[in-house]
Design a protein around this motif. Structure first.
Motif, PDB file in Angstrom:
ATOM      1  N   TRP A   1       0.849  -1.323   0.172  1.00 10.49           N
ATOM      2  CA  TRP A   1      -0.164   0.075   0.123  1.00 10.49           C
ATOM      3  C   TRP A   1       0.870   1.427  -0.024  1.00 10.49           C
ATOM      4  O   TRP A   1       0.460   2.441  -0.222  1.00 10.49           O
ATOM      5  CB  TRP A   1      -0.891   0.031   1.163  1.00 10.49           C
ATOM      6  N   GLN A   2       2.159   1.144   0.211  1.00 11.35           N
ATOM      7  CA  GLN A   2       3.085   2.280  -0.054  1.00 11.35           C
ATOM      8  C   GLN A   2       2.406   3.351   1.211  1.00 11.35           C
ATOM      9  O   GLN A   2       2.331   4.518   0.624  1.00 11.35           O
ATOM     10  CB  GLN A   2       3.286   3.016  -1.200  1.00 11.35           C
ATOM     11  N   THR A   3       2.197   2.910   2.451  1.00 11.28           N
ATOM     12  CA  THR A   3       1.605   3.790   3.296  1.00 11.28           C
ATOM     13  C   THR A   3       2.416   5.015   3.685  1.00 11.28           C
ATOM     14  O   THR A   3       1.989   6.109   4.164  1.00 11.28           O
ATOM     15  CB  THR A   3       1.321   3.030   4.587  1.00 11.28           C
ATOM     16  N   GLN A   4       3.647   5.100   3.232  1.00 11.36           N
ATOM     17  CA  GLN A   4       4.649   6.404   3.658  1.00 11.36           C
ATOM     18  C   GLN A   4       5.234   6.981   2.611  1.00 11.36           C
ATOM     19  O   GLN A   4       5.866   7.802   2.478  1.00 11.36           O
ATOM     20  CB  GLN A   4       5.667   5.779   4.654  1.00 11.36           C
ATOM     21  N   LYS A   5       4.457   6.769   1.504  1.00 12.21           N
ATOM     22  CA  LYS A   5       4.898   7.596   0.272  1.00 12.21           C
ATOM     23  C   LYS A   5       4.219   8.841  -0.146  1.00 12.21           C
ATOM     24  O   LYS A   5       2.979   8.891   0.161  1.00 12.21           O
ATOM     25  CB  LYS A   5       4.381   6.469  -1.130  1.00 12.21           C
ATOM     26  N   VAL A   6       4.753   9.905  -0.280  1.00 15.11           N
ATOM     27  CA  VAL A   6       4.384  11.082  -0.263  1.00 15.11           C
ATOM     28  C   VAL A   6       5.291  11.941  -1.410  1.00 15.11           C
ATOM     29  O   VAL A   6       6.232  11.224  -1.646  1.00 15.11           O
ATOM     30  CB  VAL A   6       4.173  12.022   0.985  1.00 15.11           C
ATOM     31  N   ASP A   7       4.321  12.648  -2.237  1.00 19.13           N
ATOM     32  CA  ASP A   7       5.140  13.444  -3.445  1.00 19.13           C
ATOM     33  C   ASP A   7       6.223  14.358  -2.737  1.00 19.13           C
ATOM     34  O   ASP A   7       7.278  14.535  -3.469  1.00 19.13           O
ATOM     35  CB  ASP A   7       4.176  14.050  -4.143  1.00 19.13           C
ATOM     36  N   GLU A   8       6.060  14.957  -1.709  1.00 20.74           N
ATOM     37  CA  GLU A   8       6.978  15.997  -1.323  1.00 20.74           C
ATOM     38  C   GLU A   8       8.274  15.473  -0.794  1.00 20.74           C
ATOM     39  O   GLU A   8       9.309  16.056  -0.989  1.00 20.74           O
ATOM     40  CB  GLU A   8       6.358  16.744  -0.243  1.00 20.74           C
TER      41      GLU A   8
ATOM     42  N   GLU B   1      17.277   5.379  -2.599  1.00 17.91           N
ATOM     43  CA  GLU B   1      16.770   3.958  -2.528  1.00 17.91           C
ATOM     44  C   GLU B   1      17.040   3.220  -1.314  1.00 17.91           C
ATOM     45  O   GLU B   1      16.115   2.286  -0.747  1.00 17.91           O
ATOM     46  CB  GLU B   1      17.284   3.007  -3.644  1.00 17.91           C
ATOM     47  N   PHE B   2      18.372   3.365  -0.750  1.00 19.55           N
ATOM     48  CA  PHE B   2      18.474   2.765   0.640  1.00 19.55           C
ATOM     49  C   PHE B   2      17.583   3.030   1.613  1.00 19.55           C
ATOM     50  O   PHE B   2      16.958   2.108   2.231  1.00 19.55           O
ATOM     51  CB  PHE B   2      19.875   3.264   0.962  1.00 19.55           C
ATOM     52  N   TRP B   3      17.350   4.407   1.739  1.00 14.63           N
ATOM     53  CA  TRP B   3      16.142   4.808   2.893  1.00 14.63           C
ATOM     54  C   TRP B   3      14.746   4.475   2.594  1.00 14.63           C
ATOM     55  O   TRP B   3      13.937   4.593   3.587  1.00 14.63           O
ATOM     56  CB  TRP B   3      16.474   6.320   3.269  1.00 14.63           C
ATOM     57  N   LYS B   4      14.416   4.282   1.277  1.00 12.20           N
ATOM     58  CA  LYS B   4      13.000   3.890   0.736  1.00 12.20           C
ATOM     59  C   LYS B   4      12.936   2.571   1.727  1.00 12.20           C
ATOM     60  O   LYS B   4      11.824   2.283   2.224  1.00 12.20           O
ATOM     61  CB  LYS B   4      13.149   3.726  -0.657  1.00 12.20           C
ATOM     62  N   TYR B   5      13.831   1.533   1.577  1.00 13.32           N
ATOM     63  CA  TYR B   5      13.748   0.381   2.335  1.00 13.32           C
ATOM     64  C   TYR B   5      14.192   0.256   3.519  1.00 13.32           C
ATOM     65  O   TYR B   5      13.618  -0.514   4.457  1.00 13.32           O
ATOM     66  CB  TYR B   5      14.003  -0.867   1.383  1.00 13.32           C
ATOM     67  N   GLY B   6      14.964   1.001   3.901  1.00 16.60           N
ATOM     68  CA  GLY B   6      15.747   0.955   5.191  1.00 16.60           C
ATOM     69  C   GLY B   6      14.847   1.626   6.201  1.00 16.60           C
ATOM     70  O   GLY B   6      14.980   1.253   7.264  1.00 16.60           O
ATOM     71  N   ARG B   7      13.889   2.513   5.706  1.00 21.05           N
ATOM     72  CA  ARG B   7      13.001   3.031   6.764  1.00 21.05           C
ATOM     73  C   ARG B   7      12.294   1.912   7.380  1.00 21.05           C
ATOM     74  O   ARG B   7      11.722   1.859   8.412  1.00 21.05           O
ATOM     75  CB  ARG B   7      12.024   4.273   6.468  1.00 21.05           C
ATOM     76  N   ILE B   8      11.702   0.699   6.641  1.00 19.33           N
ATOM     77  CA  ILE B   8      11.186  -0.108   7.163  1.00 19.33           C
ATOM     78  C   ILE B   8      12.025  -0.962   8.377  1.00 19.33           C
ATOM     79  O   ILE B   8      11.214  -1.259   9.416  1.00 19.33           O
ATOM     80  CB  ILE B   8      10.741  -1.268   6.071  1.00 19.33           C
ATOM     81  N   LEU B   9      13.304  -1.222   8.246  1.00 18.07           N
ATOM     82  CA  LEU B   9      13.879  -1.583   9.224  1.00 18.07           C
ATOM     83  C   LEU B   9      14.017  -0.678  10.506  1.00 18.07           C
ATOM     84  O   LEU B   9      14.151  -1.039  11.763  1.00 18.07           O
ATOM     85  CB  LEU B   9      15.533  -2.007   8.749  1.00 18.07           C
ATOM     86  N   TYR B  10      14.205   0.353  10.338  1.00 16.87           N
ATOM     87  CA  TYR B  10      14.097   1.505  11.259  1.00 16.87           C
ATOM     88  C   TYR B  10      12.767   1.582  12.143  1.00 16.87           C
ATOM     89  O   TYR B  10      12.866   1.240  13.224  1.00 16.87           O
ATOM     90  CB  TYR B  10      14.300   2.837  10.468  1.00 16.87           C
ATOM     91  N   HIS B  11      11.777   1.342  11.448  1.00 15.77           N
ATOM     92  CA  HIS B  11      10.325   1.334  12.066  1.00 15.77           C
ATOM     93  C   HIS B  11      10.298   0.052  12.870  1.00 15.77           C
ATOM     94  O   HIS B  11       9.489   0.025  13.931  1.00 15.77           O
ATOM     95  CB  HIS B  11       9.484   1.715  11.033  1.00 15.77           C
TER      96      HIS B  11
ATOM     97  N   THR C   1      17.896  11.952  12.211  1.00 17.47           N
ATOM     98  CA  THR C   1      18.618  13.215  12.141  1.00 17.47           C
ATOM     99  C   THR C   1      19.935  12.664  11.111  1.00 17.47           C
ATOM    100  O   THR C   1      20.033  13.315  10.138  1.00 17.47           O
ATOM    101  CB  THR C   1      19.396  13.504  13.265  1.00 17.47           C
ATOM    102  N   LEU C   2      20.578  11.650  11.215  1.00 20.00           N
ATOM    103  CA  LEU C   2      21.490  11.223  10.383  1.00 20.00           C
ATOM    104  C   LEU C   2      21.002  10.961   8.839  1.00 20.00           C
ATOM    105  O   LEU C   2      21.884  11.056   8.007  1.00 20.00           O
ATOM    106  CB  LEU C   2      22.376  10.236  10.941  1.00 20.00           C
ATOM    107  N   SER C   3      19.859  10.436   8.799  1.00 20.55           N
ATOM    108  CA  SER C   3      19.560   9.965   7.483  1.00 20.55           C
ATOM    109  C   SER C   3      19.018  10.942   6.620  1.00 20.55           C
ATOM    110  O   SER C   3      19.472  11.185   5.434  1.00 20.55           O
ATOM    111  CB  SER C   3      18.544   8.823   7.435  1.00 20.55           C
ATOM    112  N   GLY C   4      18.089  12.114   7.444  1.00 22.60           N
ATOM    113  CA  GLY C   4      17.660  12.911   6.675  1.00 22.60           C
ATOM    114  C   GLY C   4      16.525  12.566   5.885  1.00 22.60           C
ATOM    115  O   GLY C   4      15.863  13.533   4.969  1.00 22.60           O
ATOM    116  N   ASP C   5      16.140  11.593   5.554  1.00 26.03           N
ATOM    117  CA  ASP C   5      15.000  10.953   4.527  1.00 26.03           C
ATOM    118  C   ASP C   5      13.933  10.086   5.420  1.00 26.03           C
ATOM    119  O   ASP C   5      13.575   9.469   4.563  1.00 26.03           O
ATOM    120  CB  ASP C   5      15.788   9.900   3.700  1.00 26.03           C
ATOM    121  N   LEU C   6      13.928  10.313   6.425  1.00 26.56           N
ATOM    122  CA  LEU C   6      13.042   9.737   7.239  1.00 26.56           C
ATOM    123  C   LEU C   6      11.549  10.394   7.664  1.00 26.56           C
ATOM    124  O   LEU C   6      10.332   9.912   7.923  1.00 26.56           O
ATOM    125  CB  LEU C   6      13.257   9.038   8.537  1.00 26.56           C
ATOM    126  N   GLN C   7      11.746  11.577   7.198  1.00 27.21           N
ATOM    127  CA  GLN C   7      10.439  12.551   7.542  1.00 27.21           C
ATOM    128  C   GLN C   7       9.336  12.403   6.633  1.00 27.21           C
ATOM    129  O   GLN C   7       9.706  11.795   5.355  1.00 27.21           O
ATOM    130  CB  GLN C   7      10.887  13.871   7.451  1.00 27.21           C
TER     131      GLN C   7
END
Length: 172
Positions: free
Chosen positions: A81-88, A93-103, A140-146
């Motif tokens: 469902w790509q629940t965290q996909k937003v246009d903004e 690529e790493f944090w697109k899937y890395g955020r799954i492990l983070y969460h 903070t370190l990734s900058g791509d989790l917001q």
């Protein structure tokens, strides 16, 4: 690691993570057993107290099953469902899937906090401090989790910003 997320079917990946969640739930329960020492040797007389009773094997199974469901459902929601996909915000690529492990790591700490709270009505610092460090530190370190960009000055142009300059939710 990222290749495994993209090559397997999402349902298979979710089932794999649910199986991992079974083991992780059991380990969380063991960790909470070591963290929490009953002060008077008595367990809570509530339903939640009985489910989280250290001597009750049904409680350990319930905790493992709940963690498995959380892991599987979260991974499925992210991949299908790509629940965290937003246009903004478009993470690399790493944090697109890395955020799954983070969460999932944050979910582990939330399950541990829930178990501790149900058992002893306290959440030890051994659970909250790693959660704060992990949550704030990696974000903070990734900058791509917001999920949305936040601005201090909406009048200044921000170069290389993808998406609308002022989102509708800020205008409202």
């Amino acid at each position: 690691m990222i290749a495994s997320f993209t090559t397997l079917p999402p349902a298979t990946t979710a089932v794999l993570f649910a199986a991992i969640g079974l083991v992780v739930g059991w380990l969380i329960d063991l960790w909470c057993d070591r963290l929490l020492v009953p002060s008077d040797g008595l367990e809570a007389a509530t339903v939640t107290g009985q489910l989280s009773d250290r001597r009750n094997p049904l409680g350990r199974v319930a905790i493992s099953a709940a963690t498995a469901v959380l892991f599987g459902a979260f991974v499925y929601a992210q991949l299908v469902w790509q629940t965290q996909k937003v246009d903004e915000v478009r993470p690399d690529e790493f944090w697109k899937y890395g955020r799954i492990l983070y969460h999932l790591a944050l979910i582990v700490l939330l399950v541990a906090a829930t178990i501790a709270d149900l058992r002893d009505y306290t959440i030890p610092d051994a659970v909250t401090l790693p959660a704060v460090i992990l949550g704030v530190g990696i974000a903070t370190l990734s900058g791509d989790l917001q999920m949305m960009h936040l601005w201090v000055d909406a009048n200044a142009e921000i170069p290389r910003l993808r998406g609308p300059f002022i989102p509708e939710w800020i205008k409202a």
